[in-house]
Design a protein around this motif. Sequence first.
Motif, PDB file in Angstrom:
ATOM      1  N   TYR A  24       0.638  -1.415  -0.416  1.00  0.00           N
ATOM      2  CA  TYR A  24      -0.007  -0.031  -0.488  1.00  0.00           C
ATOM      3  C   TYR A  24       0.565   1.247   0.186  1.00  0.00           C
ATOM      4  CZ  TYR A  24      -3.795   3.639   1.258  1.00  0.00           C
ATOM      5  OH  TYR A  24      -4.264   4.565   1.610  1.00  0.00           O
ATOM      6  N   LYS A  25       2.176   1.537   0.889  1.00  0.00           N
ATOM      7  CA  LYS A  25       2.894   2.311   0.957  1.00  0.00           C
ATOM      8  C   LYS A  25       3.569   2.518  -0.535  1.00  0.00           C
ATOM      9  CE  LYS A  25       3.691   2.452   5.827  1.00  0.00           C
ATOM     10  NZ  LYS A  25       4.442   2.397   7.276  1.00  0.00           N
ATOM     11  N   GLU A  26       3.705   1.962  -1.208  1.00  0.00           N
ATOM     12  CA  GLU A  26       4.455   1.947  -2.297  1.00  0.00           C
ATOM     13  C   GLU A  26       3.159   2.131  -2.997  1.00  0.00           C
ATOM     14  OE1 GLU A  26       7.555  -2.008  -2.702  1.00  0.00           O
ATOM     15  OE2 GLU A  26       5.612  -2.363  -2.430  1.00  0.00           O
ATOM     16  N   VAL A  27       2.119   2.055  -3.610  1.00  0.00           N
ATOM     17  CA  VAL A  27       1.369   2.212  -4.471  1.00  0.00           C
ATOM     18  C   VAL A  27       1.123   4.401  -3.854  1.00  0.00           C
ATOM     19  CG1 VAL A  27      -1.292   1.975  -5.070  1.00  0.00           C
ATOM     20  CG2 VAL A  27       0.295   0.199  -4.247  1.00  0.00           C
ATOM     21  N   LEU A  28       1.061   4.182  -2.569  1.00  0.00           N
ATOM     22  CA  LEU A  28       0.652   5.947  -2.451  1.00  0.00           C
ATOM     23  C   LEU A  28       2.501   6.555  -2.943  1.00  0.00           C
ATOM     24  CD1 LEU A  28      -0.861   5.874   1.284  1.00  0.00           C
ATOM     25  CD2 LEU A  28      -1.460   6.245  -0.798  1.00  0.00           C
ATOM     26  N   GLU A  29       3.433   6.077  -3.250  1.00  0.00           N
ATOM     27  CA  GLU A  29       4.415   7.116  -3.294  1.00  0.00           C
ATOM     28  C   GLU A  29       4.823   7.086  -4.731  1.00  0.00           C
ATOM     29  OE1 GLU A  29       8.267   8.829  -3.455  1.00  0.00           O
ATOM     30  OE2 GLU A  29       6.344   8.475  -1.530  1.00  0.00           O
ATOM     31  N   ILE A  30       4.206   5.845  -5.787  1.00  0.00           N
ATOM     32  CA  ILE A  30       3.963   6.100  -6.845  1.00  0.00           C
ATOM     33  C   ILE A  30       3.204   6.723  -7.233  1.00  0.00           C
ATOM     34  CG2 ILE A  30       3.470   4.537  -9.420  1.00  0.00           C
ATOM     35  CD1 ILE A  30       4.344   2.382  -8.118  1.00  0.00           C
ATOM     36  N   VAL A  31       1.837   7.047  -6.629  1.00  0.00           N
ATOM     37  CA  VAL A  31       0.758   7.971  -6.678  1.00  0.00           C
ATOM     38  C   VAL A  31       1.388   9.401  -6.514  1.00  0.00           C
ATOM     39  CG1 VAL A  31      -1.518   8.727  -5.612  1.00  0.00           C
ATOM     40  CG2 VAL A  31      -1.475   6.181  -6.715  1.00  0.00           C
ATOM     41  N   ARG A  32       2.195   9.795  -5.442  1.00  0.00           N
ATOM     42  CA  ARG A  32       2.753  10.937  -5.480  1.00  0.00           C
ATOM     43  C   ARG A  32       3.839  11.304  -5.664  1.00  0.00           C
ATOM     44  NH1 ARG A  32       6.713  13.331  -3.606  1.00  0.00           N
ATOM     45  NH2 ARG A  32       8.010  11.491  -3.772  1.00  0.00           N
ATOM     46  N   MET A  33       4.305  10.522  -7.123  1.00  0.00           N
ATOM     47  CA  MET A  33       5.453  10.820  -7.990  1.00  0.00           C
ATOM     48  C   MET A  33       4.588  11.734  -9.502  1.00  0.00           C
ATOM     49  SD  MET A  33       8.739   8.278  -8.087  1.00  0.00           S
ATOM     50  CE  MET A  33       8.024   7.149  -6.825  1.00  0.00           C
ATOM     51  N   ILE A  34       3.694  10.824  -9.725  1.00  0.00           N
ATOM     52  CA  ILE A  34       2.469  11.037 -10.444  1.00  0.00           C
ATOM     53  C   ILE A  34       1.674  12.700 -10.622  1.00  0.00           C
ATOM     54  CG2 ILE A  34       0.457  10.777 -12.111  1.00  0.00           C
ATOM     55  CD1 ILE A  34       1.960   7.535 -11.623  1.00  0.00           C
ATOM     56  N   MET A  35       1.372  12.500  -9.038  1.00  0.00           N
ATOM     57  CA  MET A  35       1.329  13.941  -8.671  1.00  0.00           C
ATOM     58  C   MET A  35       1.976  14.748  -8.649  1.00  0.00           C
ATOM     59  SD  MET A  35      -2.107  13.301  -8.908  1.00  0.00           S
ATOM     60  CE  MET A  35      -2.790  14.686  -8.902  1.00  0.00           C
ATOM     61  N   VAL A  36       3.097  15.048  -8.493  1.00  0.00           N
ATOM     62  CA  VAL A  36       4.311  16.246  -8.811  1.00  0.00           C
ATOM     63  C   VAL A  36       4.097  15.758 -10.061  1.00  0.00           C
ATOM     64  CG1 VAL A  36       6.270  16.077  -7.755  1.00  0.00           C
ATOM     65  CG2 VAL A  36       5.195  15.032  -5.965  1.00  0.00           C
ATOM     66  N   GLY A  37       4.274  15.232 -10.761  1.00  0.00           N
ATOM     67  CA  GLY A  37       4.325  15.659 -12.188  1.00  0.00           C
ATOM     68  C   GLY A  37       3.904  16.240 -12.910  1.00  0.00           C
ATOM     69  N   TYR A  38       1.828  16.064 -12.477  1.00  0.00           N
ATOM     70  CA  TYR A  38       0.819  16.381 -12.751  1.00  0.00           C
ATOM     71  C   TYR A  38       0.640  18.424 -12.347  1.00  0.00           C
ATOM     72  CZ  TYR A  38      -3.673  17.110 -15.028  1.00  0.00           C
ATOM     73  OH  TYR A  38      -5.077  17.185 -15.460  1.00  0.00           O
ATOM     74  N   LYS A  39       1.322  18.103 -10.699  1.00  0.00           N
ATOM     75  CA  LYS A  39       1.041  19.442 -10.233  1.00  0.00           C
ATOM     76  C   LYS A  39       2.397  20.188 -10.691  1.00  0.00           C
ATOM     77  CE  LYS A  39       1.409  21.778  -6.151  1.00  0.00           C
ATOM     78  NZ  LYS A  39       1.680  22.035  -4.183  1.00  0.00           N
ATOM     79  N   LYS A  40       3.567  19.954 -11.589  1.00  0.00           N
ATOM     80  CA  LYS A  40       4.364  20.726 -12.006  1.00  0.00           C
ATOM     81  C   LYS A  40       4.056  20.943 -13.277  1.00  0.00           C
ATOM     82  CE  LYS A  40       8.561  22.461 -12.860  1.00  0.00           C
ATOM     83  NZ  LYS A  40       8.857  24.068 -12.432  1.00  0.00           N
ATOM     84  N   LEU A  41       3.300  20.511 -14.260  1.00  0.00           N
ATOM     85  CA  LEU A  41       2.581  20.510 -15.597  1.00  0.00           C
ATOM     86  C   LEU A  41       2.033  22.097 -15.542  1.00  0.00           C
ATOM     87  CD1 LEU A  41       2.558  16.695 -17.220  1.00  0.00           C
ATOM     88  CD2 LEU A  41       3.722  19.022 -18.463  1.00  0.00           C
ATOM     89  N   ASN A  42       0.807  21.733 -14.224  1.00  0.00           N
ATOM     90  CA  ASN A  42      -0.102  22.663 -13.947  1.00  0.00           C
ATOM     91  C   ASN A  42       0.770  23.607 -13.605  1.00  0.00           C
ATOM     92  OD1 ASN A  42      -2.995  23.668 -13.719  1.00  0.00           O
ATOM     93  ND2 ASN A  42      -2.709  23.660 -11.773  1.00  0.00           N
ATOM     94  N   SER A  43       1.451  24.312 -13.211  1.00  0.00           N
ATOM     95  CA  SER A  43       1.886  24.940 -12.561  1.00  0.00           C
ATOM     96  C   SER A  43       2.907  25.859 -14.179  1.00  0.00           C
ATOM     97  CB  SER A  43       3.428  25.104 -12.061  1.00  0.00           C
ATOM     98  OG  SER A  43       4.263  24.165 -12.183  1.00  0.00           O
ATOM     99  N   LEU A  44       3.722  24.962 -14.633  1.00  0.00           N
ATOM    100  CA  LEU A  44       3.171  25.473 -16.197  1.00  0.00           C
ATOM    101  C   LEU A  44       2.869  25.401 -16.901  1.00  0.00           C
ATOM    102  CD1 LEU A  44       7.469  23.551 -17.029  1.00  0.00           C
ATOM    103  CD2 LEU A  44       6.989  25.332 -16.137  1.00  0.00           C
ATOM    104  N   GLN A  45       1.606  25.615 -16.813  1.00  0.00           N
ATOM    105  CA  GLN A  45       0.174  25.965 -17.847  1.00  0.00           C
ATOM    106  C   GLN A  45       0.048  25.066 -18.820  1.00  0.00           C
ATOM    107  OE1 GLN A  45       0.583  29.839 -18.267  1.00  0.00           O
ATOM    108  NE2 GLN A  45      -1.433  30.270 -16.318  1.00  0.00           N
ATOM    109  N   VAL A  46       0.410  24.057 -18.816  1.00  0.00           N
ATOM    110  CA  VAL A  46       0.956  22.612 -19.142  1.00  0.00           C
ATOM    111  C   VAL A  46      -0.555  22.008 -19.514  1.00  0.00           C
ATOM    112  CG1 VAL A  46       1.951  20.731 -20.731  1.00  0.00           C
ATOM    113  CG2 VAL A  46       2.920  22.642 -20.551  1.00  0.00           C
TER     114      VAL A  46
END
Length: 75
Positions: free
Chosen positions: A8-30
């Motif tokens: 479960y903790k590994e799944v949460l870490e994977i989701v966190r990494m993807i969300m960090v990337g998505y948040k970065k895209l959003n901050s770049l208005q992509v």
Amino acid sequence: QAQMQLEYKEVLEIVRMIMVGYKKLNSLQVCHRDLKTSNIFVHNDRFMIGDFDKALQTNEKQHLATDLKDLITIF
């Protein structure tokens, strides 16, 4: 193809990494416009968003494929 069981903790870490990337895209208005499991890549135990062929820069509404085609990681 062998399937691995994730804790479960590994799944949460994977989701966190993807969300960090998505948040970065959003901050770049992509806007990726094609986020799916086949566009998530693993490199050195990091999960990254890739395949920007359909991406748009939301502030200009222009297609970014020529600029981001080879971009694999943005976080």
